[in-house]
Design an enzyme around this catalytic site. Structure first.
Site, PDB file in Angstrom:
ATOM      1  N   ASN A 137       0.858  -1.174   0.000  1.00 58.87           N
ATOM      2  CA  ASN A 137       0.000   0.000   0.000  1.00 58.87           C
ATOM      3  C   ASN A 137       0.907   1.241   0.000  1.00 58.87           C
ATOM      4  O   ASN A 137       2.132   1.120   0.145  1.00 58.87           O
ATOM      5  CB  ASN A 137      -0.959  -0.040   1.197  1.00 58.87           C
ATOM      6  N   PRO A 138       0.363   2.443  -0.155  1.00 59.48           N
ATOM      7  CA  PRO A 138       1.223   3.636  -0.298  1.00 59.48           C
ATOM      8  C   PRO A 138       2.190   3.880   0.853  1.00 59.48           C
ATOM      9  O   PRO A 138       3.275   4.409   0.645  1.00 59.48           O
ATOM     10  CB  PRO A 138       0.221   4.781  -0.430  1.00 59.48           C
ATOM     11  N   CYS A 139       1.841   3.510   2.070  1.00 60.94           N
ATOM     12  CA  CYS A 139       2.740   3.769   3.203  1.00 60.94           C
ATOM     13  C   CYS A 139       3.658   2.595   3.505  1.00 60.94           C
ATOM     14  O   CYS A 139       4.457   2.650   4.432  1.00 60.94           O
ATOM     15  CB  CYS A 139       1.932   4.129   4.442  1.00 60.94           C
ATOM     16  N   SER A 140       3.535   1.517   2.790  1.00 61.39           N
ATOM     17  CA  SER A 140       4.389   0.324   2.894  1.00 61.39           C
ATOM     18  C   SER A 140       4.219  -0.477   4.174  1.00 61.39           C
ATOM     19  O   SER A 140       5.058  -1.311   4.488  1.00 61.39           O
ATOM     20  CB  SER A 140       5.870   0.680   2.702  1.00 61.39           C
ATOM     21  N   GLU A 141       3.150  -0.283   4.923  1.00 58.92           N
ATOM     22  CA  GLU A 141       2.977  -1.113   6.106  1.00 58.92           C
ATOM     23  C   GLU A 141       2.224  -2.396   5.778  1.00 58.92           C
ATOM     24  O   GLU A 141       2.177  -3.319   6.590  1.00 58.92           O
ATOM     25  CB  GLU A 141       2.280  -0.365   7.251  1.00 58.92           C
TER      26      GLU A 141
END
Length: 195
Positions: free
Chosen positions: A82-86
């Site tokens: 996802n965009p925040c890489s979590e």
């Protein structure tokens, strides 16, 4: 730069080997693997590092390690996050996310952490996230199906730094890391148990 997105670069172990040996690195098209440009891996790594230093982007995703640690490798490889890489998992899946505010469990008067309250919050939020999979609206039938089948939940915490400072511990210290490890282990165990 006022950007409204996170930028990530996905690198493989082969890329790091090319950096170490000062070898050439091919930049390939996203589709078809056509080589679009060739440059020195070490120069590209230098550009990535400088950019991360100057503006906090790009983040690095370690593709080889991500897929070596993949919990469902028979279902496909992990290509992105996802965009925040979590959240990293299979294509066409979603993850319902929640964070527990750790400082809400710290009593500044006594200096105690409410461990039972924290465990209770973990159990409740795991149930909430499970329910949210059933209630969520997904952008495609495939994402809905895979999200339901894999039950991808993302429970985390916020304000770890504030909690560590509330105990008077240096953020970059063995006691600070021990506290972070304990908080994380408790969350992991309780969430798995509840799920």
């Amino acid at each position: 730069s006022g950007q409204n997105s996170n930028n990530s670069v996905r690198v493989t172990n082969a890329f790091f080997e090319a950096v170490e040996t000062d070898s050439d690195w091919n930049l390939n098209a996203r589709v078809g693997d056509k080589v679009m440009k060739t440059l020195k891996a070490k120069d590209l790594w230098g550009d990535i590092c400088y950019s991360a230093w100057s503006c906090a982007d790009p983040g690095i995703q370690y593709d080889t390690t991500i897929n070596e640690w993949h919990t469902c490798p028979a279902s496909g490889r992990i290509n992105a996050s996802n965009p925040c890489s979590e959240y990293m998992f299979l294509d066409d899946t979603a993850c319902n996310l929640a964070s527990i505010n750790l400082v809400k469990f710290f009593d500044p008067q006594t200096g105690q952490f409410d461990l039972e309250g924290y465990r209770h919050a973990i159990r409740i939020w795991t149930i909430v996230l499970e329910i949210s999979v059933l209630m969520a609206q997904f952008p495609s039938p495939e994402i809905a199906r895979l999200s339901y089948e894999f039950r991808t939940l993302g429970l985390g915490y916020a304000n770890l730094g504030s909690l560590i400072m509330s105990y008077g511990l240096p953020y970059d210290s063995d006691p600070g890391r021990a506290l972070a490890g304990a908080i994380t282990a408790i969350m992991t165990g309780c969430a798995y148990e509840q799920s």
